[in-house]
Design a protein around this motif. Structure first.
Motif, PDB file in Angstrom:
ATOM      1  N   ALA A  66      62.630  73.998  47.150  1.00 15.63           N
ATOM      2  CA  ALA A  66      61.963  75.146  47.340  1.00 15.63           C
ATOM      3  C   ALA A  66      62.262  76.126  48.404  1.00 15.63           C
ATOM      4  CB  ALA A  66      60.543  74.863  47.948  1.00 15.63           C
ATOM      5  N   SER A  67      62.976  75.542  49.259  1.00 10.76           N
ATOM      6  CA  SER A  67      63.698  76.464  50.569  1.00 10.76           C
ATOM      7  C   SER A  67      64.753  77.149  49.872  1.00 10.76           C
ATOM      8  CB  SER A  67      64.121  75.532  51.468  1.00 10.76           C
ATOM      9  OG  SER A  67      62.977  74.764  51.808  1.00 10.76           O
ATOM     10  N   ILE A  68      65.535  76.304  49.118  1.00 13.84           N
ATOM     11  CA  ILE A  68      66.648  77.177  48.380  1.00 13.84           C
ATOM     12  C   ILE A  68      66.433  78.217  47.599  1.00 13.84           C
ATOM     13  CG2 ILE A  68      68.818  76.834  47.020  1.00 13.84           C
ATOM     14  CD1 ILE A  68      69.063  74.068  48.427  1.00 13.84           C
ATOM     15  N   VAL A  69      65.626  77.889  46.594  1.00 18.91           N
ATOM     16  CA  VAL A  69      65.092  78.935  45.653  1.00 18.91           C
ATOM     17  C   VAL A  69      64.274  80.142  46.285  1.00 18.91           C
ATOM     18  CG1 VAL A  69      63.685  79.501  43.513  1.00 18.91           C
ATOM     19  CG2 VAL A  69      64.994  77.101  43.764  1.00 18.91           C
ATOM     20  N   GLY A  70      63.311  79.557  47.225  1.00 17.37           N
ATOM     21  CA  GLY A  70      62.748  80.637  48.106  1.00 17.37           C
ATOM     22  C   GLY A  70      63.464  81.790  48.616  1.00 17.37           C
ATOM     23  N   PHE A  71      64.464  81.106  49.370  1.00 16.32           N
ATOM     24  CA  PHE A  71      65.539  82.018  50.465  1.00 16.32           C
ATOM     25  C   PHE A  71      66.192  83.083  49.391  1.00 16.32           C
ATOM     26  CE2 PHE A  71      66.294  81.622  54.861  1.00 16.32           C
ATOM     27  CZ  PHE A  71      65.228  80.850  54.984  1.00 16.32           C
ATOM     28  N   LEU A  72      66.785  82.416  48.102  1.00 18.62           N
ATOM     29  CA  LEU A  72      67.401  83.108  47.367  1.00 18.62           C
ATOM     30  C   LEU A  72      66.485  84.253  46.769  1.00 18.62           C
ATOM     31  CD1 LEU A  72      69.547  80.804  45.236  1.00 18.62           C
ATOM     32  CD2 LEU A  72      70.509  82.253  47.035  1.00 18.62           C
ATOM     33  N   VAL A  73      65.287  83.921  46.237  1.00 16.79           N
ATOM     34  CA  VAL A  73      64.498  84.886  45.614  1.00 16.79           C
ATOM     35  C   VAL A  73      64.052  86.088  46.827  1.00 16.79           C
ATOM     36  CG1 VAL A  73      62.047  85.103  44.722  1.00 16.79           C
ATOM     37  CG2 VAL A  73      63.733  83.398  43.883  1.00 16.79           C
ATOM     38  N   GLY A  74      63.734  85.517  47.915  1.00 20.11           N
ATOM     39  CA  GLY A  74      63.231  86.385  49.257  1.00 20.11           C
ATOM     40  C   GLY A  74      64.393  87.540  49.332  1.00 20.11           C
ATOM     41  N   ALA A 112      57.234  71.624  39.329  1.00 22.37           N
ATOM     42  CA  ALA A 112      56.265  72.496  39.578  1.00 22.37           C
ATOM     43  C   ALA A 112      55.984  72.789  41.066  1.00 22.37           C
ATOM     44  CB  ALA A 112      54.817  72.003  38.935  1.00 22.37           C
ATOM     45  N   LEU A 113      55.956  71.763  41.767  1.00 20.98           N
ATOM     46  CA  LEU A 113      56.102  71.904  43.358  1.00 20.98           C
ATOM     47  C   LEU A 113      56.797  72.985  43.931  1.00 20.98           C
ATOM     48  CD1 LEU A 113      54.830  68.661  44.579  1.00 20.98           C
ATOM     49  CD2 LEU A 113      53.618  70.293  44.267  1.00 20.98           C
ATOM     50  N   SER A 114      58.181  72.690  43.566  1.00 23.44           N
ATOM     51  CA  SER A 114      59.420  73.476  44.234  1.00 23.44           C
ATOM     52  C   SER A 114      59.026  75.125  43.751  1.00 23.44           C
ATOM     53  CB  SER A 114      60.763  72.946  43.476  1.00 23.44           C
ATOM     54  OG  SER A 114      60.743  71.632  43.744  1.00 23.44           O
ATOM     55  N   PHE A 115      58.977  75.242  42.533  1.00 20.18           N
ATOM     56  CA  PHE A 115      58.968  76.609  41.970  1.00 20.18           C
ATOM     57  C   PHE A 115      57.355  77.286  42.613  1.00 20.18           C
ATOM     58  CE2 PHE A 115      62.241  75.182  39.206  1.00 20.18           C
ATOM     59  CZ  PHE A 115      63.038  76.417  39.151  1.00 20.18           C
ATOM     60  N   TYR A 116      56.597  76.456  42.756  1.00 22.99           N
ATOM     61  CA  TYR A 116      55.074  76.985  43.221  1.00 22.99           C
ATOM     62  C   TYR A 116      55.381  77.633  44.865  1.00 22.99           C
ATOM     63  CZ  TYR A 116      50.401  77.389  44.745  1.00 22.99           C
ATOM     64  OH  TYR A 116      49.324  77.578  45.524  1.00 22.99           O
ATOM     65  N   THR A 117      55.889  76.502  45.428  1.00 24.88           N
ATOM     66  CA  THR A 117      55.918  76.541  46.865  1.00 24.88           C
ATOM     67  C   THR A 117      57.102  77.883  47.106  1.00 24.88           C
ATOM     68  OG1 THR A 117      55.495  74.434  47.096  1.00 24.88           O
ATOM     69  CG2 THR A 117      56.250  75.698  49.177  1.00 24.88           C
ATOM     70  N   ALA A 118      58.316  77.877  46.404  1.00 22.36           N
ATOM     71  CA  ALA A 118      59.375  78.761  46.310  1.00 22.36           C
ATOM     72  C   ALA A 118      58.984  80.105  46.430  1.00 22.36           C
ATOM     73  CB  ALA A 118      60.417  78.657  45.599  1.00 22.36           C
ATOM     74  N   ALA A 119      57.610  80.774  45.643  1.00 22.51           N
ATOM     75  CA  ALA A 119      57.121  81.789  45.597  1.00 22.51           C
ATOM     76  C   ALA A 119      56.717  82.404  46.949  1.00 22.51           C
ATOM     77  CB  ALA A 119      56.189  81.950  44.313  1.00 22.51           C
TER      78      ALA A 119
END
Lengths: 343, 397
Positions: B107-115, B272-279
């Motif tokens: 979630a952190s990695i995806v979240g940072f990239l998307v952010g 699900a948890l990763s992509f939900y929290t990444a948002a």
């Protein structure tokens, strides 16, 4: 200010006390509130499921109605609480329901450590396996299931028997465990597991709900004893007696040939046993000693029929399940169902 | 002396009770509140115990030593139906920890990239990231789990028609099947090589940093570290003659056997948890970056730093100070949301505990264990994040 706080605390205390005191005299409580609160399965075709009119129907559901008929003379004075396997005992312990009639297996640990009492066995069952014969052709015994993924509902005796059976036969398996029976059905139907295990009656009921019922077969092995019956809270013998003798009344009615159709006629019978059962004997105290009225058996049979009628209508030959009486035949016909004498 | 004076004056003017002394009154109120709370807790506990006894329900934690009798589909430690209830709970706890830990990392990695993508100069990237964030953060996590489980993984082909993936892997509705590595003799050397590589890289990085501070010369730390971390195990493998064989999954009677199976229950929950929290993390990262004054970027550009290094060396370190505290909340949420696993049958702490609760009827004890474990998990996580936050905070030089 002080007064309101005090009142609040006293109110909360009284509430907590009332909630705990509910187990004191269940029969009186039920009579006072005017209906029976019965815990049933959320969805098990033939035993407990809402029908196309949205009314609860099934074998266990009719047992609830029988108890209501015995108490009120009216089989409709019952409310149903659908429960999954995990919630059922807590619901009974906490007083949320008055009686649990939810295809529940009678075991010693449940009887002794959960604060429950089982009042009899309304259906003798055993655990089996169902597979998709179309996909797994060549498998005709549970002993060939080594390496299979098996769908099972959590918190059941089934889950424990499954583990024991595969261990005893030195086979491997992969449990796929869900909390709700609907989730287990959906997973099996989607092909997430190779086999489905539960009580055989449940397998037949579940098969009807699958997308291609004819593709699935129930394997012949029965791996456990599953005596299913109603349960009440421990320590209330009067209430346990009412539920227990409702069961025996249903059995005795079948044994003496008393049916929903002929019960009024039977009241004029000269047979002393039938007279005692139907409360037409002079100065009888059978019903009142139980805390009910003397025509309690008449009410039960009028309300739901006898045991045999209940069986045939919900799960026997007159139903889509077509389960044979088998172990659940009367003792006079080689089965295990034996109504204790009303005397 | 002063307090004596007040007490004295109080005595001289009758009618004014000592209760009107604000100090005494404050203490008195607190004492009353304290006693009230303690008595409430005592009353609840006492009530519970009495009622359990009255209802003939066994209580206490002795049941944890009993034989569990049920199997668990996924276990990180040795577990059979002969193990104890305590062991079963431990297995469930590890499963919770496992999915939470790798979920937090993903979630952190995806979240940072998307952010960062949300602030991109590229219109398409910016809009894709916006749509992703808006969709995932506005759907309840349970639905996201159902989406992955029923919508994506359940509709994959059956075992007999598995999809073939590269490297002898397969994909079907029972999950992903990968070849597993079976280590031979002396394989430990490879692990030692890896650890030595890690330790050496750490020291190299420290030395390079010191040298850059002192002389301004830049040392290629990343390349050296990669060479050490990959090269040393490779060297060990060559020296020992590659003591590893691959076990490929093969089609058995029911399913693929051998190799390594990643079960769909775990996959669905993890994704699900990763992509939900990444948002949510993406929005926190975006806010953090926007919170760094534009002057910092301009100053950095004026010094001749390109956009990449500007982001990495100037903006992100300052943004982290804003990001970390709300990030902690997201990590805690992810851990707690993992209890939704029960809906799809992943054997986490709540699912296993629920089974135990039902088999033994020890509801009060099991619920107490659940609460204690989730509470300590959350406290440990936030403790760590507070430490990390203090480390990242602005240091006055």
């Amino acid at each position: 200010m002080k007064k309101t706080v005090l009142q609040g605390v006293l109110g909360a205390a009284a509430l907590a006390y009332a909630a705990t005191a509910a187990s004191a005299g269940t029969l009186d409580d039920v009579k006072a509130k005017g209906f029976l609160q019965c815990g049933v399965n959320t969805s098990l075709a033939g035993f407990s499921a809402p029908n196309d009119k949205g009314e609860w129907s099934g074998f266990d559901v009719d047992y609830c109605r029988a108890v209501a008929a015995a108490i009120f003379g009216d089989a409709t004075k019952v409310k149903f609480t659908p429960l999954n396997a995990k919630e059922r005992f807590t619901a009974l312990q906490s007083g949320e329901i008055d009686v649990l009639i939810r295809n529940t297996t009678w075991t010693i640990s449940r009887d002794t450590s959960l604060g429950l009492d089982f009042t009899g066995v309304n259906y003798y069952d055993g655990q089996g396996f169902m597979i998709n014969a179309k996909k797994l052709s060549g498998i005709n015994s549970a002993l060939q299931l080594s390496g299979a993924s098996v769908c099972v509902q959590s918190g059941t005796t089934t889950e424990l028997n499954l583990a024991d059976y595969f261990r005893a036969n030195k086979m491997e398996y992969n449990p796929v465990v869900f909390e709700k029976v609907e989730e287990v059905n959906a997973a099996y139907d989607a092909g997430r597991c190779d086999a489905y295990t539960t009580d055989q009656s449940g397998l037949y009921a579940t098969r009807l709900t699958l997308s291609n019922p004819d593709d699935h077969v129930v394997l012949p092995e029965i791996i456990s004893k599953e005596p299913l019956g109603p349960a009440v809270r421990q320590g209330d013998s009067q209430w346990a007696d009412v539920v227990r003798w409702t069961h025996y009344a249903l059995l005795n009615a079948e044994e003496f040939g008393i049916t929903q159709a002929n019960v009024d006629e039977m009241k004029n019978s000269d047979n002393p046993e039938i007279k005692r059962l139907l409360g037409t004997e002079a100065d009888t105290k059978v019903g009142t000693d139980l805390g009910l009225t003397n025509d309690w058996v008449v009410n039960i049979v009028k309300g739901v029929g006898n045991y045999g009628e209940l069986f045939e209508r919900n799960i026997g030959s007159a139903s889509p399940l077509k389960i044979a009486r088998g172990l659940n035949a009367q003792w006079t016909k080689g089965g295990l169902q034996y109504g204790m004498p009303v005397r | 002396m002063a307090s004596q004076d007040i007490a004295g004056s109080g005595r001289e003017s009758p009618g004014v009770s000592f209760l009107y002394d604000p100090k005494i009154r404050g203490i008195l109120y607190q004492a009353v509140a304290f006693i009230a709370i303690i008595s409430l807790i005592y009353w609840i506990a006492n009530n519970t115990v009495t009622n359990l006894q009255r209802a003939n329900i066994a209580s206490g934690f002795g049941f944890l030593k009993g034989r569990a009798g049920f199997d668990i589909s996924q276990s990180l430690v040795q577990y059979t139906s002969d193990s104890t209830y305590g062991r079963a709970l431990y297995v469930g706890f590890l499963n919770t920890l496992y999915v939470a830990a790798i979920g937090v990392v993903t979630a952190s990695i995806v979240g940072f990239l998307v952010g960062i993508g949300r602030l991109s100069h590229n219109w398409l990237i910016r809009k894709i990231c916006l749509v992703y964030v808006e969709i995932f953060r506005n759907i309840p996590p349970l639905l996201v789990i159902f989406f992955w489980y029923f919508g994506v993984l359940s509709v994959l082909p059956q075992a007999r028609e598995s999809l073939s993936l590269p490297f002898g892997s397969y994909l079907n509705n029972r999950g992903i099947f990968l070849p597993s590595i079976i280590w031979g003799d002396n394989a430990g050397l490879i692990g030692i090589g890896f650890v030595v590589g890690l330790v050496l890289s750490f020291f190299v990085a420290r030395w390079a940093r010191k040298r850059q501070m002192a002389t301004g010369q830049i040392f290629p730390v990343y390349r050296t570290a990669a060479a050490l971390i990959l090269g040393l195990p490779l060297l060990a493998a060559i020296l020992t003659g590659f003591p590893a064989t691959l076990d490929y999954p093969k089609l058995g009677t029911f399913n693929l056997s051998g190799g390594m199976q990643v079960k769909p229950e775990f996959l669905a929950l993890y994704l699900a948890l990763s992509f939900y929290t990444a948002a949510f993390i993406a929005e926190i990262v975006r806010a953090g970056i926007l919170g760094v004054s534009k002057g910092q970027t301009e100053a950095s550009h004026a010094l001749g730093l390109r956009p990449g290094p500007t982001m990495r060396l100037v903006v992100i370190p300052q943004a982290l100070r804003i990001i970390i505290p709300p990030l902690t909340n997201q990590f805690l949420n992810l851990t707690k949301n993992s209890s939704l696993a029960i809906a799809i049958g992943y054997p986490d702490l709540v699912a296993v505990g629920g089974t135990i609760l039902n088999q033994t009827g020890q509801s009060v004890e099991v619920v107490a264990i659940w609460m204690a474990i989730y509470l300590s998990l959350s406290l440990v996580t936030s403790g760590f994040m507070n430490w990390f936050n203090a480390k990242m905070a602005l240091v006055e030089r």
